[in-house]
Design an enzyme around this catalytic site. Structure first.
Site, short mmCIF file in Angstrom:
data_model
loop_
_atom_site.label_atom_id
_atom_site.label_comp_id
_atom_site.label_asym_id
_atom_site.label_seq_id
_atom_site.Cartn_x
_atom_site.Cartn_y
_atom_site.Cartn_z
N GLY A 287 24.33 -10.01 -5.20
CA GLY A 287 22.91 -9.68 -5.23
C GLY A 287 22.59 -8.25 -5.63
N ALA A 288 23.61 -7.48 -6.03
CA ALA A 288 23.39 -6.06 -6.31
C ALA A 288 22.53 -5.82 -7.55
CB ALA A 288 24.73 -5.32 -6.46
N GLU A 289 22.38 -6.81 -8.42
CA GLU A 289 21.46 -6.64 -9.56
C GLU A 289 20.01 -6.62 -9.08
OE1 GLU A 289 24.57 -8.02 -10.36
OE2 GLU A 289 24.55 -6.13 -11.44
N ASP B 223 27.34 -0.96 -14.07
CA ASP B 223 27.73 -2.27 -13.53
C ASP B 223 29.24 -2.45 -13.58
OD1 ASP B 223 27.56 -4.77 -12.38
OD2 ASP B 223 26.99 -5.81 -14.21
N CYS C 201 18.75 -15.33 -16.96
CA CYS C 201 18.89 -16.80 -16.98
C CYS C 201 18.57 -17.38 -18.36
CB CYS C 201 17.98 -17.45 -15.95
SG CYS C 201 18.43 -17.09 -14.24
N HIS C 202 17.49 -16.85 -18.99
CA HIS C 202 17.01 -17.48 -20.23
C HIS C 202 17.64 -16.88 -21.48
CE1 HIS C 202 14.13 -20.19 -18.38
NE2 HIS C 202 13.82 -19.22 -17.54
CA CA Z 1 26.92 -6.72 -11.20
#
Ligand code: CA
Length: 715
Positions: A208-210, A332, A639-640
């Site tokens: 969930g870090a994003e 990231d 997602c898209h």
């Molecule tokens: Ca990440």
């Protein structure tokens, strides 16, 4: 170990008596008694090396080497390998799980955290358990609604559901024994990783870090799910006091008010390994929230324990040591990637080492007793650092890598040089087999400044610059740069031994065996066996779908089996629609099991990856389209797909009928009309004007896509 076998045998005899089966049962009979389900205890887990016929935990043993001593299938006969059975998983999203096999029963998971128990000889279903995760939880899943598998212990099957529950099932029936929420369900935590069990405790972290969460790992009592300890990976708000001295120490390395931006990140979403002799549990810690350190911790600092390997006492969660791979992480660059333990002779001394090839592109060999860096070298071309300084143990960053003043072309990208796909270590060849990604990405400061939006992606970089170029010729020029390979790496010399180049990235995890073999599924829909010593391809099977999961192997009744879960998916599959090989698609999610002499086949799949474009005329201004693009690249592309090009695991928005219908579009984006199909409401993050801008941007990309499709048809 002896004790357990005796118990298992007693139960087996009892079941046989109840069912009226004698020991002289017809060997061809379908009816067959199984021993007690998941009769795994601490002694068996500690002795897993001596039970090569079973695969009792995620990485086979606590060392997580993913090496099997089984050698019935070997380089000389692997050409006779064929499909023994397959099982349809009935989901259409990425399949990442490593099956567990204990005493003839296979336990595996598919997308949406659904658990299956199968007869490992035949693939016959014993039971299925669906935790019924709310489909709109996908809003908080950065990297597909995947699950990497279960842990088993004393008759129970443990797994993490995407929504943060840790659930214990009765291994014999699939019924729930207990279920606990490991996280605050209101926050954007998810679980995709496999739990591990050590001495009556089950361990799970989260992702969930994003989006913005505070990372931790916790231990739970196997008997009732009671939380025994919790180790946070980043400090909380100092004014509220620290949980322990370790958090006080970590807070010294932070600046600014990171707790207001979602909690710092540092999620423990995948790697764990355990050394029973040292009694140390090793965890891999993820990236910061937001990625951009200038926003998260202005003025710098190492930001412990982001991007670190941390050693803990499994009994108490007490901190012992850490090694930070990427101080002040801003890209990231998680250190959640697979951790492997091995004993290795280095410069005449046997060292207890820990190996990791994290996202940042360096391969690390670390002394796992105390965290001392023994060696590090880059396993792919990198631009962000020149080398790791062996005096300080820190990377030497390249000028401009922090993208403070201008755009920086980063290699590896946020997907890393190596992502979650497990690597493997073969003690006979001395090589580590790494599924490598080779993808560049452009990083820049956000032009309009940073807005923290709770509940959606908060990366803190310019999403438009990180996206795709508009000109198709420029997009096509990037294609050969977005690639991947199987890399055999010698950890002693920190050099490549051999490689197999692929046409694209995001190939499966690896398995290596004493048969001098490496097994790997590929993005272009093959399951391949290579000779472990030199990388020669010896055998392959068409899987009809891209493979991301690693294979595993087991033995029953004197026969060796190899199993791989297939089913394309994960972060690359969602985000990089422009560059996905057609062979990867569609998602056909199955368990495939092979043995020597079998000749099974799969039914044909008829599917063509074509988007039907029918966009309306563009009536929005350029400014509105630009606003929509910026918003789309910040919160929709996970997602898209980048620039609205879908990987087709979910429908391509550019083909949506709602491009003609702003009210219908709003019903979905703001009203959550397609919640049951996985599209959550974004009413808390997006207003009506922004929803219209998003639609205008997607229309512009549909017009663009239609034009490119027509130009290609004429060529
Ligand atoms: Ca990440």
């Amino acid at each position: 170990m002896q004790r357990v076998q005796t118990v298992g045998l007693t139960i087996l005899v009892t079941i046989m008596a109840v069912q009226g089966l004698g020991c002289a049962a017809d060997p061809g009979s379908e009816a067959r008694a199984l021993p007690a389900a998941a009769a795994v205890d601490s002694d068996r887990l500690l002795g897993a090396e001596s039970e090569p016929g079973n695969w009792m935990s995620y990485g086979r043993t606590y060392s997580e080497q993913r090496f099997s001593p089984l050698d019935q299938i070997r380089e000389e006969n692997v050409g006779d390998l064929g499909l023994a059975w397959s099982f349809d998983l009935e989901t259409k999203r990425g399949v990442e799980a490593t099956p567990i096999v204990v005493d003839g029963v296979m336990y595996t998971t598919s997308a949406w955290s659904i658990v299956h128990a199968l007869d490992a000889r035949t693939g016959t279903k014993l039971w299925t358990y669906d935790p019924k995760v709310a489909k709109d939880k996908s809003k908080h899943a950065c990297c597909d609604v995947v699950n990497r598998g279960v842990a088993v212990y004393e008759g129970q099957v443990f797994f993490g559901a995407l929504d943060g529950r840790l659930i214990a099932l009765d291994a014999a029936t699939g019924r729930v024994n207990w279920s606990v929420a490991t996280v605050d369900p209101k926050l954007p935590y998810t679980i995709t990783g496999a739990p591990r069990v050590i001495d009556g405790k089950v361990f799970i972290g989260n992702g969930g870090a994003e989006y913005g969460v505070r990372g931790f790992i916790a231990a739970y009592d196997v008997s009732n799910g009671e939380r025994l300890w919790q180790f946070f990976t980043v400090p909380g708000e100092p004014a509220k006091g620290f949980e322990n001295e370790t958090m006080r120490m970590a807070a010294e390395t932070w600046n600014g008010e990171w707790w207001k931006l979602g909690g710092g990140g540092g999620t423990v979403w995948d790697a764990m390994a355990y050394d029973p002799e040292l009694d140390l549990l090793y965890i891999g810690v993820g990236n910061g929230t937001p990625w951009n350190q200038e926003i998260r911790s202005p003025g710098g600092g190492d930001n412990l324990f982001l991007s670190s390997i941390v050693a803990l006492r499994p009994d108490t969660g007490e901190y012992v040591w850490h090694y930070q791979t990427t101080p002040g992480e801003s890209w990231d660059y998680t250190a959640t990637q697979h951790i492997i333990l091995a004993d290795m002779e280095i410069e005449g001394r046997t060292r207890k080492v820990l190996m990791q090839a994290p996202k940042n592109g360096f391969f690390y060999v670390i002394d796992r007793t105390d965290g001392e860096l023994l060696s590090a070298n880059n396993y792919i071309p990198i631009t962000w650092a020149t080398h790791v300084d062996m005096q300080t143990g820190r990377p030497v960053e390249a000028e401009g890598a922090r993208y403070l003043d201008k755009t920086f072309l980063l290699m590896p990208s946020y997907l890393g040089g190596h992502n979650w796909h497990p690597m493997s270590y073969n003690p006979q060849t001395g090589l580590v087999y790494i599924p490598v990604l080779d993808i560049p990405a452009s990083y820049a400061q956000p032009q309009e400044g940073f807005v923290y939006r709770p509940g959606v992606s908060n990366l803190g970089i310019d999403g438009v610059i990180a996206g795709l170029p508009d000109k198709q010729a420029e997009r096509d020029a990037l294609r050969p740069l977005i690639t991947g390979r199987l890399l055999a790496w010698d950890p002693k010399t920190q050099k490549e031994a051999w490689r197999v180049e692929y046409n694209g990235p995001w190939n499966g995890g690896t398995l290596t065996t004493a048969g001098n073999l490496v097994f790997q599924g590929t993005a272009d829909a093959k399951f391949v066996a290579y000779r472990a010593s030199d990388g020669e391809a010896l055998w392959e099977f068409p899987t009809q779908t891209g493979v991301v999961a690693p294979a595993m192997t087991y033995e029953l009744d004197g026969e060796q089996y190899v199993t791989v879960n297939v089913g394309w998916g994960g972060a690359f599959a969602l985000v990089f629609g422009e560059y996905i090989q057609p062979e990867s698609m569609p998602n056909v999610s199955r368990v495939l099991t092979f043995k020597l002499g079998s000749k099974g086949t799969l039914p044909e799949v008829d599917w063509k990856p074509v988007v039907a474009f029918n966009p309306p005329e563009q009536i929005a201004s350029d400014e509105v389209v630009d606003e929509g693009q910026s918003l789309y690249q910040d919160i929709c592309n996970g997602c898209h797909g980048l620039n609205a090009v879908s990987g087709l695991l979910i429908p391509d928005l550019r083909g949506s009928a709602l491009l003609h219908d702003q009210n219908g579009w709003n019903d979905v984006v703001l009203g959550g009309a397609l919640r049951e199909r996985g599209m959550a409401s974004f009413a808390e993050q997006v207003d009506e004007k922004q929803s219209a801008a998003l639609r205008a941007y997607v229309i512009s990309q549909a017009i663009r896509g239609k034009r490119v499709q027509e130009e290609r048809a004429q060529q």
